[in-house]
Design a protein around this motif. Structure first.
Motif, PDB file in Angstrom:
ATOM      1  N   LEU A  11     -22.552  -3.502  -9.395  1.00 40.18           N
ATOM      2  CA  LEU A  11     -22.551  -3.552 -10.446  1.00 40.18           C
ATOM      3  C   LEU A  11     -23.461  -4.815 -10.749  1.00 40.18           C
ATOM      4  CD1 LEU A  11     -19.670  -2.073 -11.438  1.00 40.18           C
ATOM      5  CD2 LEU A  11     -21.373  -1.175 -11.803  1.00 40.18           C
ATOM      6  N   ASP A  12     -23.810  -5.206 -11.814  1.00 41.59           N
ATOM      7  CA  ASP A  12     -24.381  -6.548 -12.555  1.00 41.59           C
ATOM      8  C   ASP A  12     -23.361  -7.042 -13.126  1.00 41.59           C
ATOM      9  OD1 ASP A  12     -24.591  -5.003 -14.893  1.00 41.59           O
ATOM     10  OD2 ASP A  12     -26.393  -5.198 -14.666  1.00 41.59           O
ATOM     11  N   LEU A  13     -23.072  -8.306 -13.425  1.00 42.48           N
ATOM     12  CA  LEU A  13     -21.828  -9.131 -14.343  1.00 42.48           C
ATOM     13  C   LEU A  13     -22.010  -7.839 -15.922  1.00 42.48           C
ATOM     14  CD1 LEU A  13     -20.190 -11.061 -14.810  1.00 42.48           C
ATOM     15  CD2 LEU A  13     -21.590 -12.644 -15.400  1.00 42.48           C
ATOM     16  N   ASP A  14     -22.844  -7.456 -16.645  1.00 45.39           N
ATOM     17  CA  ASP A  14     -22.367  -6.340 -17.660  1.00 45.39           C
ATOM     18  C   ASP A  14     -21.871  -5.024 -17.738  1.00 45.39           C
ATOM     19  OD1 ASP A  14     -23.703  -7.837 -19.836  1.00 45.39           O
ATOM     20  OD2 ASP A  14     -25.731  -7.832 -20.056  1.00 45.39           O
ATOM     21  N   ALA A  15     -22.673  -4.809 -16.551  1.00 43.16           N
ATOM     22  CA  ALA A  15     -21.746  -3.063 -16.508  1.00 43.16           C
ATOM     23  C   ALA A  15     -20.795  -3.752 -15.756  1.00 43.16           C
ATOM     24  CB  ALA A  15     -22.199  -2.826 -15.073  1.00 43.16           C
ATOM     25  N   GLN A  16     -19.664  -4.793 -14.536  1.00 43.61           N
ATOM     26  CA  GLN A  16     -18.725  -5.307 -14.700  1.00 43.61           C
ATOM     27  C   GLN A  16     -17.995  -5.278 -15.970  1.00 43.61           C
ATOM     28  OE1 GLN A  16     -17.971  -8.300 -12.033  1.00 43.61           O
ATOM     29  NE2 GLN A  16     -19.905  -7.888 -10.690  1.00 43.61           N
ATOM     30  N   ARG A  17     -18.808  -6.168 -16.932  1.00 41.04           N
ATOM     31  CA  ARG A  17     -17.634  -6.804 -18.171  1.00 41.04           C
ATOM     32  C   ARG A  17     -17.395  -5.316 -18.992  1.00 41.04           C
ATOM     33  NH1 ARG A  17     -21.680 -10.804 -19.534  1.00 41.04           N
ATOM     34  NH2 ARG A  17     -20.923 -12.428 -19.206  1.00 41.04           N
ATOM     35  N   ARG A  18     -18.908  -4.434 -19.280  1.00 43.76           N
ATOM     36  CA  ARG A  18     -18.661  -2.627 -19.989  1.00 43.76           C
ATOM     37  C   ARG A  18     -17.265  -2.227 -19.554  1.00 43.76           C
ATOM     38  NH1 ARG A  18     -23.941  -3.278 -19.955  1.00 43.76           N
ATOM     39  NH2 ARG A  18     -23.968  -1.580 -18.307  1.00 43.76           N
ATOM     40  N   LEU A  19     -17.188  -2.493 -18.065  1.00 42.39           N
ATOM     41  CA  LEU A  19     -16.318  -1.717 -16.978  1.00 42.39           C
ATOM     42  C   LEU A  19     -14.853  -2.194 -17.619  1.00 42.39           C
ATOM     43  CD1 LEU A  19     -15.954   1.416 -15.832  1.00 42.39           C
ATOM     44  CD2 LEU A  19     -15.914  -0.246 -13.640  1.00 42.39           C
ATOM     45  N   VAL A  20     -14.604  -3.827 -17.710  1.00 41.88           N
ATOM     46  CA  VAL A  20     -12.846  -4.147 -17.944  1.00 41.88           C
ATOM     47  C   VAL A  20     -13.010  -3.295 -18.969  1.00 41.88           C
ATOM     48  CG1 VAL A  20     -12.432  -6.542 -18.019  1.00 41.88           C
ATOM     49  CG2 VAL A  20     -13.805  -5.999 -16.067  1.00 41.88           C
ATOM     50  N   GLU A  21     -13.956  -3.514 -20.244  1.00 40.96           N
ATOM     51  CA  GLU A  21     -13.465  -3.200 -21.342  1.00 40.96           C
ATOM     52  C   GLU A  21     -12.901  -1.815 -21.478  1.00 40.96           C
ATOM     53  OE1 GLU A  21     -12.561  -5.035 -24.779  1.00 40.96           O
ATOM     54  OE2 GLU A  21     -13.036  -6.804 -22.847  1.00 40.96           O
ATOM     55  N   ALA A  22     -13.281  -1.164 -20.794  1.00 45.80           N
ATOM     56  CA  ALA A  22     -13.602   0.191 -20.629  1.00 45.80           C
ATOM     57  C   ALA A  22     -11.528   0.458 -19.867  1.00 45.80           C
ATOM     58  CB  ALA A  22     -14.139   1.120 -19.795  1.00 45.80           C
ATOM     59  N   CYS A  23     -11.617  -0.352 -19.052  1.00 48.38           N
ATOM     60  CA  CYS A  23     -10.267  -0.078 -18.225  1.00 48.38           C
ATOM     61  C   CYS A  23      -9.253  -0.621 -19.832  1.00 48.38           C
ATOM     62  CB  CYS A  23      -9.846  -1.323 -16.942  1.00 48.38           C
ATOM     63  SG  CYS A  23     -11.073  -0.674 -15.905  1.00 48.38           S
ATOM     64  N   ARG A  24      -9.809  -1.801 -20.393  1.00 55.05           N
ATOM     65  CA  ARG A  24      -8.457  -2.686 -21.207  1.00 55.05           C
ATOM     66  C   ARG A  24      -7.981  -1.470 -22.461  1.00 55.05           C
ATOM     67  NH1 ARG A  24      -8.763  -7.859 -20.195  1.00 55.05           N
ATOM     68  NH2 ARG A  24     -10.124  -8.932 -20.173  1.00 55.05           N
ATOM     69  N   GLY A  25      -9.019  -0.733 -22.692  1.00 49.34           N
ATOM     70  CA  GLY A  25      -8.957   0.428 -23.683  1.00 49.34           C
ATOM     71  C   GLY A  25      -8.548   1.367 -22.994  1.00 49.34           C
ATOM     72  N   TRP A  26      -7.960   2.017 -21.264  1.00 51.85           N
ATOM     73  CA  TRP A  26      -7.125   3.334 -21.411  1.00 51.85           C
ATOM     74  C   TRP A  26      -5.699   2.009 -21.561  1.00 51.85           C
ATOM     75  CZ3 TRP A  26     -11.058   2.731 -17.020  1.00 51.85           C
ATOM     76  CH2 TRP A  26     -12.142   4.152 -17.407  1.00 51.85           C
ATOM     77  N   ARG A  27      -4.526   3.152 -21.739  1.00 49.44           N
ATOM     78  CA  ARG A  27      -3.418   2.484 -21.835  1.00 49.44           C
ATOM     79  C   ARG A  27      -2.594   3.391 -21.427  1.00 49.44           C
ATOM     80  NH1 ARG A  27      -2.822  -1.683 -26.551  1.00 49.44           N
ATOM     81  NH2 ARG A  27      -4.973  -1.789 -26.304  1.00 49.44           N
ATOM     82  N   GLY A  28      -1.459   2.528 -21.167  1.00 52.96           N
ATOM     83  CA  GLY A  28       0.030   2.831 -20.548  1.00 52.96           C
ATOM     84  C   GLY A  28      -0.354   3.026 -18.052  1.00 52.96           C
ATOM     85  N   TYR A  29      -0.633   1.351 -18.329  1.00 52.93           N
ATOM     86  CA  TYR A  29      -0.227   1.099 -16.859  1.00 52.93           C
ATOM     87  C   TYR A  29       0.836   0.738 -17.045  1.00 52.93           C
ATOM     88  CZ  TYR A  29      -5.830  -0.456 -17.043  1.00 52.93           C
ATOM     89  OH  TYR A  29      -6.607   0.171 -17.441  1.00 52.93           O
ATOM     90  N   ARG A  30       1.386   1.565 -15.196  1.00 51.05           N
ATOM     91  CA  ARG A  30       2.774   1.290 -15.126  1.00 51.05           C
ATOM     92  C   ARG A  30       3.101   1.385 -13.774  1.00 51.05           C
ATOM     93  NH1 ARG A  30       3.278   2.229 -19.335  1.00 51.05           N
ATOM     94  NH2 ARG A  30       4.522   3.706 -21.211  1.00 51.05           N
ATOM     95  N   GLN A  31       3.902   1.226 -13.423  1.00 48.15           N
ATOM     96  CA  GLN A  31       4.795   0.953 -12.070  1.00 48.15           C
ATOM     97  C   GLN A  31       4.834   2.276 -11.652  1.00 48.15           C
ATOM     98  OE1 GLN A  31       6.397  -3.619 -12.495  1.00 48.15           O
ATOM     99  NE2 GLN A  31       5.768  -2.713  -9.803  1.00 48.15           N
ATOM    100  N   THR A  32       4.316   2.602 -10.301  1.00 47.35           N
ATOM    101  CA  THR A  32       4.976   4.115 -10.023  1.00 47.35           C
ATOM    102  C   THR A  32       5.859   3.996  -9.230  1.00 47.35           C
ATOM    103  OG1 THR A  32       2.284   4.098  -9.876  1.00 47.35           O
ATOM    104  CG2 THR A  32       3.937   6.077  -8.624  1.00 47.35           C
ATOM    105  N   ARG A  33       6.963   4.720  -9.311  1.00 43.39           N
ATOM    106  CA  ARG A  33       8.082   4.934  -8.692  1.00 43.39           C
ATOM    107  C   ARG A  33       7.702   6.203  -6.793  1.00 43.39           C
ATOM    108  NH1 ARG A  33      12.404   3.301  -9.592  1.00 43.39           N
ATOM    109  NH2 ARG A  33      12.366   1.695 -12.154  1.00 43.39           N
ATOM    110  N   LEU A  34       8.487   5.604  -6.111  1.00 36.94           N
ATOM    111  CA  LEU A  34       8.014   6.336  -4.827  1.00 36.94           C
ATOM    112  C   LEU A  34       9.212   6.726  -4.526  1.00 36.94           C
ATOM    113  CD1 LEU A  34       5.933   3.797  -2.756  1.00 36.94           C
ATOM    114  CD2 LEU A  34       4.831   5.945  -4.374  1.00 36.94           C
ATOM    115  N   PRO A  35       9.256   8.217  -4.413  1.00 39.25           N
ATOM    116  CA  PRO A  35      10.518   8.767  -3.521  1.00 39.25           C
ATOM    117  C   PRO A  35      11.326   8.600  -2.700  1.00 39.25           C
ATOM    118  CG  PRO A  35       8.288  10.008  -3.689  1.00 39.25           C
ATOM    119  CD  PRO A  35       8.326   8.742  -3.307  1.00 39.25           C
ATOM    120  N   ASN A  36      10.933   7.406  -2.253  1.00 40.37           N
ATOM    121  CA  ASN A  36      11.490   6.646  -0.958  1.00 40.37           C
ATOM    122  C   ASN A  36      12.537   5.587  -1.598  1.00 40.37           C
ATOM    123  OD1 ASN A  36       9.466   4.654  -1.512  1.00 40.37           O
ATOM    124  ND2 ASN A  36       9.020   4.362   1.072  1.00 40.37           N
ATOM    125  N   GLY A  37      12.744   5.242  -3.627  1.00 39.94           N
ATOM    126  CA  GLY A  37      12.910   4.757  -3.848  1.00 39.94           C
ATOM    127  C   GLY A  37      12.352   2.875  -4.333  1.00 39.94           C
TER     128      GLY A  37
END
Ligand SMILES: O=C(O)CCC(=O)C(=O)O
Ligand SMILES: [Fe+2]
Length: 212
Positions: A23-49
């Motif tokens: 991905l060139d820098l422009d495509a990377q920038r667009r993908l970073v923007e999309a990632c910023r727009g998706w809400r709800g980043y969470r740390q996943t809890r595993l069944p082992n605690g």
């Protein structure tokens, strides 16, 4: 880290292809923007605690260790998987393998701060053995790509940098892999991202309503 020295494409293991600077820098920038727009980043809890150090948001299907569903842990519907991301995944598989029929319906978007890691694991909760497409943004990392029998050697440490594509399918689809280390401060300041983002696109092989 010298951006001027081209890095060659490499087949790290049969069916595991690293294409640097996909991905060139422009495509990377667009993908970073999309990632910023998706809400709800969470740390996943595993069944082992344990609690994963990465923060994750899912598109299309929500990954709960170790299954997929259409709802997140708080019961809200999973974010949609956008058509343009499917197009990007198809282009990735076509560049890696010369095959243009890939139809991903899951993205796991992981954010790594400077201390985050991911232990050696297999991506095996999908009901399909279609390839996994991995796109990296921001800080570089050590990506450890191993074998299909256990977490140990033999493995290859790959330097994944912003814009790199890594596709694993075929004989390598169920290979163990992980991220032992992020290399803080290695991102291009022009990208405006502190830390690392990784997107993996996958094919669920599931039909809505039939999930486990
Ligand atoms: O961050 C990476 O490069 C790999 C992520 C990964 O293995 C996963 O999300 O299953
Ligand atoms: Fe994985």
């Amino acid at each position: 880290m010298d951006a001027l020295i081209p890095r060659p494409r490499a087949e790290v293991a049969p069916g595991a292809v690293h294409i640097p600077d996909w991905l060139d820098l422009d495509a990377q920038r667009r993908l970073v923007e999309a990632c910023r727009g998706w809400r709800g980043y969470r740390q996943t809890r595993l069944p082992n605690g344990g609690v994963m150090s990465v923060r994750t948001v899912c598109l299309g299907w929500h990954w709960h260790p170790y299954r997929y569903s259409k709802v997140t842990d708080d019961g809200s519907p999973v974010l949609p998987f956008p058509g343009w991301l499917g197009d990007l995944g198809r282009r990735a598989v076509s560049d890696a393998y010369g095959v243009s029929s890939y139809e991903p319906d899951i993205a796991l978007v992981n954010f790594y701060d400077s201390a985050a890691k991911m232990g050696m694991h297999q991506d095996k909760d999908e009901a399909s053995l279609e390839p996994v497409v991995s796109l990296s943004l921001g800080d570089a990392c050590v990506f450890r790509f191993g074998n299909t029998s256990d977490r140990g050697r033999p493995y290859t440490d790959v330097d994944l940098r912003s814009g790199d594509l890594f596709v694993f399918g075929g004989e390598s689809r169920l290979a163990f892999h992980g991220v032992p280390k992020v290399l803080p401060g290695t991102a291009d300041p022009e990208l405006g991202l502190v830390g690392r983002l990784n997107l993996t696109l996958r094919v669920s092989g599931l039909v809505s309503g039939e999930e486990g």
